[in-house]
Design a protein around this motif. Structure first.
Motif, PDB file in Angstrom:
ATOM      1  N   ILE A 115       0.825  -1.213   0.000  1.00  0.00           N
ATOM      2  CA  ILE A 115       0.000   0.000   0.000  1.00  0.00           C
ATOM      3  C   ILE A 115       0.854   1.256   0.000  1.00  0.00           C
ATOM      4  CG2 ILE A 115      -1.801   1.260   1.239  1.00  0.00           C
ATOM      5  CD1 ILE A 115      -2.719  -1.441   0.085  1.00  0.00           C
ATOM      6  N   SER A 116       1.743   1.381   0.967  1.00  0.00           N
ATOM      7  CA  SER A 116       2.581   2.582   1.033  1.00  0.00           C
ATOM      8  C   SER A 116       3.814   2.301   1.880  1.00  0.00           C
ATOM      9  CB  SER A 116       1.798   3.760   1.623  1.00  0.00           C
ATOM     10  OG  SER A 116       1.399   3.466   2.946  1.00  0.00           O
ATOM     11  N   PRO A 117       4.923   2.931   1.510  1.00  0.00           N
ATOM     12  CA  PRO A 117       6.143   2.734   2.296  1.00  0.00           C
ATOM     13  C   PRO A 117       6.117   3.612   3.544  1.00  0.00           C
ATOM     14  CG  PRO A 117       6.598   4.200   0.478  1.00  0.00           C
ATOM     15  CD  PRO A 117       5.160   3.754   0.338  1.00  0.00           C
ATOM     16  N   GLN A 118       6.826   3.173   4.554  1.00  0.00           N
ATOM     17  CA  GLN A 118       7.055   3.997   5.745  1.00  0.00           C
ATOM     18  C   GLN A 118       8.470   4.527   5.619  1.00  0.00           C
ATOM     19  OE1 GLN A 118       6.482   1.323   8.998  1.00  0.00           O
ATOM     20  NE2 GLN A 118       4.286   1.273   8.757  1.00  0.00           N
ATOM     21  N   SER A 119       8.640   5.556   4.807  1.00  0.00           N
ATOM     22  CA  SER A 119       9.992   5.978   4.442  1.00  0.00           C
ATOM     23  C   SER A 119      10.400   7.310   5.040  1.00  0.00           C
ATOM     24  CB  SER A 119      10.102   6.041   2.917  1.00  0.00           C
ATOM     25  OG  SER A 119       9.117   6.924   2.406  1.00  0.00           O
ATOM     26  N   GLU A 120       9.647   7.827   5.952  1.00  0.00           N
ATOM     27  CA  GLU A 120       9.963   9.133   6.521  1.00  0.00           C
ATOM     28  C   GLU A 120      10.926   8.997   7.687  1.00  0.00           C
ATOM     29  OE1 GLU A 120       6.664   8.151   6.093  1.00  0.00           O
ATOM     30  OE2 GLU A 120       6.495   9.152   4.171  1.00  0.00           O
ATOM     31  N   LYS A 121      12.123   8.498   7.409  1.00  0.00           N
ATOM     32  CA  LYS A 121      13.138   8.326   8.445  1.00  0.00           C
ATOM     33  C   LYS A 121      14.489   8.747   7.901  1.00  0.00           C
ATOM     34  CE  LYS A 121      11.248   4.524  11.103  1.00  0.00           C
ATOM     35  NZ  LYS A 121      11.592   3.266  11.750  1.00  0.00           N
ATOM     36  N   SER A 122      15.207   9.515   8.679  1.00  0.00           N
ATOM     37  CA  SER A 122      16.565   9.893   8.270  1.00  0.00           C
ATOM     38  C   SER A 122      17.510   8.713   8.346  1.00  0.00           C
ATOM     39  CB  SER A 122      17.088  11.018   9.167  1.00  0.00           C
ATOM     40  OG  SER A 122      16.282  12.162   9.029  1.00  0.00           O
ATOM     41  N   TRP A 123      17.369   7.882   9.375  1.00  0.00           N
ATOM     42  CA  TRP A 123      18.293   6.780   9.624  1.00  0.00           C
ATOM     43  C   TRP A 123      17.558   5.451   9.498  1.00  0.00           C
ATOM     44  CZ3 TRP A 123      23.173   8.212   9.583  1.00  0.00           C
ATOM     45  CH2 TRP A 123      23.473   9.533   9.887  1.00  0.00           C
ATOM     46  N   ALA A 124      16.973   5.214   8.345  1.00  0.00           N
ATOM     47  CA  ALA A 124      16.202   3.988   8.116  1.00  0.00           C
ATOM     48  C   ALA A 124      17.107   2.759   8.148  1.00  0.00           C
ATOM     49  CB  ALA A 124      15.484   4.061   6.772  1.00  0.00           C
ATOM     50  N   THR A 125      16.614   1.703   8.783  1.00  0.00           N
ATOM     51  CA  THR A 125      17.372   0.454   8.856  1.00  0.00           C
ATOM     52  C   THR A 125      16.762  -0.648   7.998  1.00  0.00           C
ATOM     53  OG1 THR A 125      16.147  -0.220  10.819  1.00  0.00           O
ATOM     54  CG2 THR A 125      18.244   0.946  11.162  1.00  0.00           C
ATOM     55  N   ALA A 126      15.564  -0.405   7.462  1.00  0.00           N
ATOM     56  CA  ALA A 126      14.877  -1.384   6.620  1.00  0.00           C
ATOM     57  C   ALA A 126      13.880  -0.643   5.749  1.00  0.00           C
ATOM     58  CB  ALA A 126      14.153  -2.420   7.483  1.00  0.00           C
ATOM     59  N   CYS A 127      13.390  -1.315   4.722  1.00  0.00           N
ATOM     60  CA  CYS A 127      12.284  -0.793   3.912  1.00  0.00           C
ATOM     61  C   CYS A 127      11.012  -1.405   4.494  1.00  0.00           C
ATOM     62  CB  CYS A 127      12.441  -1.190   2.448  1.00  0.00           C
ATOM     63  SG  CYS A 127      13.872  -0.430   1.680  1.00  0.00           S
ATOM     64  N   ARG A 128      10.203  -0.576   5.108  1.00  0.00           N
ATOM     65  CA  ARG A 128       8.984  -1.051   5.761  1.00  0.00           C
ATOM     66  C   ARG A 128       7.787  -0.577   4.965  1.00  0.00           C
ATOM     67  NH1 ARG A 128      12.776   0.394   9.567  1.00  0.00           N
ATOM     68  NH2 ARG A 128      13.183  -1.184  11.151  1.00  0.00           N
ATOM     69  N   TRP A 129       6.887  -1.528   4.681  1.00  0.00           N
ATOM     70  CA  TRP A 129       5.712  -1.238   3.852  1.00  0.00           C
ATOM     71  C   TRP A 129       4.429  -1.575   4.596  1.00  0.00           C
ATOM     72  CZ3 TRP A 129       4.974   0.575  -1.146  1.00  0.00           C
ATOM     73  CH2 TRP A 129       6.137   0.899  -1.848  1.00  0.00           C
ATOM     74  N   ASN A 130       3.459  -0.698   4.507  1.00  0.00           N
ATOM     75  CA  ASN A 130       2.087  -1.014   4.916  1.00  0.00           C
ATOM     76  C   ASN A 130       1.537  -1.916   3.820  1.00  0.00           C
ATOM     77  OD1 ASN A 130       1.821   0.857   7.211  1.00  0.00           O
ATOM     78  ND2 ASN A 130       2.078   2.409   5.628  1.00  0.00           N
ATOM     79  N   VAL A 131       0.880  -2.996   4.239  1.00  0.00           N
ATOM     80  CA  VAL A 131       0.306  -3.944   3.267  1.00  0.00           C
ATOM     81  C   VAL A 131      -1.112  -4.297   3.665  1.00  0.00           C
ATOM     82  CG1 VAL A 131       2.559  -4.926   2.657  1.00  0.00           C
ATOM     83  CG2 VAL A 131       1.202  -6.000   4.458  1.00  0.00           C
ATOM     84  N   LYS A 132      -1.824  -4.841   2.706  1.00  0.00           N
ATOM     85  CA  LYS A 132      -3.177  -5.339   2.945  1.00  0.00           C
ATOM     86  C   LYS A 132      -3.244  -6.735   2.346  1.00  0.00           C
ATOM     87  CE  LYS A 132      -7.993  -4.299   2.186  1.00  0.00           C
ATOM     88  NZ  LYS A 132      -8.966  -3.397   1.621  1.00  0.00           N
ATOM     89  N   GLU A 133      -3.871  -7.661   3.067  1.00  0.00           N
ATOM     90  CA  GLU A 133      -3.973  -9.016   2.543  1.00  0.00           C
ATOM     91  C   GLU A 133      -4.735  -8.986   1.231  1.00  0.00           C
ATOM     92  OE1 GLU A 133      -4.018 -13.489   4.038  1.00  0.00           O
ATOM     93  OE2 GLU A 133      -4.719 -11.969   5.417  1.00  0.00           O
ATOM     94  N   ASP A 134      -4.214  -9.701   0.245  1.00  0.00           N
ATOM     95  CA  ASP A 134      -4.798  -9.744  -1.098  1.00  0.00           C
ATOM     96  C   ASP A 134      -5.421 -11.111  -1.298  1.00  0.00           C
ATOM     97  OD1 ASP A 134      -4.943  -8.227  -3.694  1.00  0.00           O
ATOM     98  OD2 ASP A 134      -4.021 -10.090  -4.402  1.00  0.00           O
ATOM     99  N   ALA A 135      -6.724 -11.164  -1.228  1.00  0.00           N
ATOM    100  CA  ALA A 135      -7.424 -12.469  -1.308  1.00  0.00           C
ATOM    101  C   ALA A 135      -7.455 -13.039  -2.693  1.00  0.00           C
ATOM    102  CB  ALA A 135      -8.834 -12.315  -0.799  1.00  0.00           C
TER     103      ALA A 135
END
Length: 135
Positions: A115-135
């Protein structure tokens, strides 16, 4: 002050927690089979490797469907779902993730839409994504 070596160690630590594995495909244009006329979706694999499926706290929400007599204040939990990828993994909204390996057998085969990345970090340690189950 945070140095590059500290950030690199933090990224390695975050990746060490990614014990699940998945594939990510990017949906493409539908194509029509010239022989049968059947329209089929296409996709391209854009990632295969480590990931971590994560939930974040259940939020209680009141079910408002149906009449008040039917629901009588029924409460259901709404979970926020996330998938973490190694830092630098280039993915997009709408990509589809399929979990291929996990210590939790209930996750294997599950499919999620990014759905969308959680990318608002200066010192990001991973690529974190909001997801929704896709049936």
């Amino acid at each position: 002050m945070l140095t590059a070596s500290v950030l690199e160690r933090a990224r390695e630590s975050a990746e060490s927690l990614m014990t699940d594995e998945c594939t990510v495909v990017r949906p493409g244009e539908a194509v029509t089979d010239p022989n049968t006329g059947e329209v089929k979706p296409t996709s391209t694999q854009v990632y295969a490797g480590r990931c971590k499926v994560q939930t974040s706290g259940g939020l209680a929400s009141e079910n408002v469907e149906g009449s008040a007599a039917q629901t009588m204040g029924a409460v259901s939990l709404v979970w926020s779902l996330y998938i973490h990828f190694p830092f630098g993994t280039m993915l997009r909204n709408g990509d589809l993730v399929t979990v291929t390996k996990s210590a939790n057998p209930e996750l294997v085969g599950r499919r999620y839409r990014m759905i969308s990345p959680q990318s608002e970090k200066s010192w990001a340690t991973a690529c974190r994504w909001n997801v929704k189950e896709d049936a």
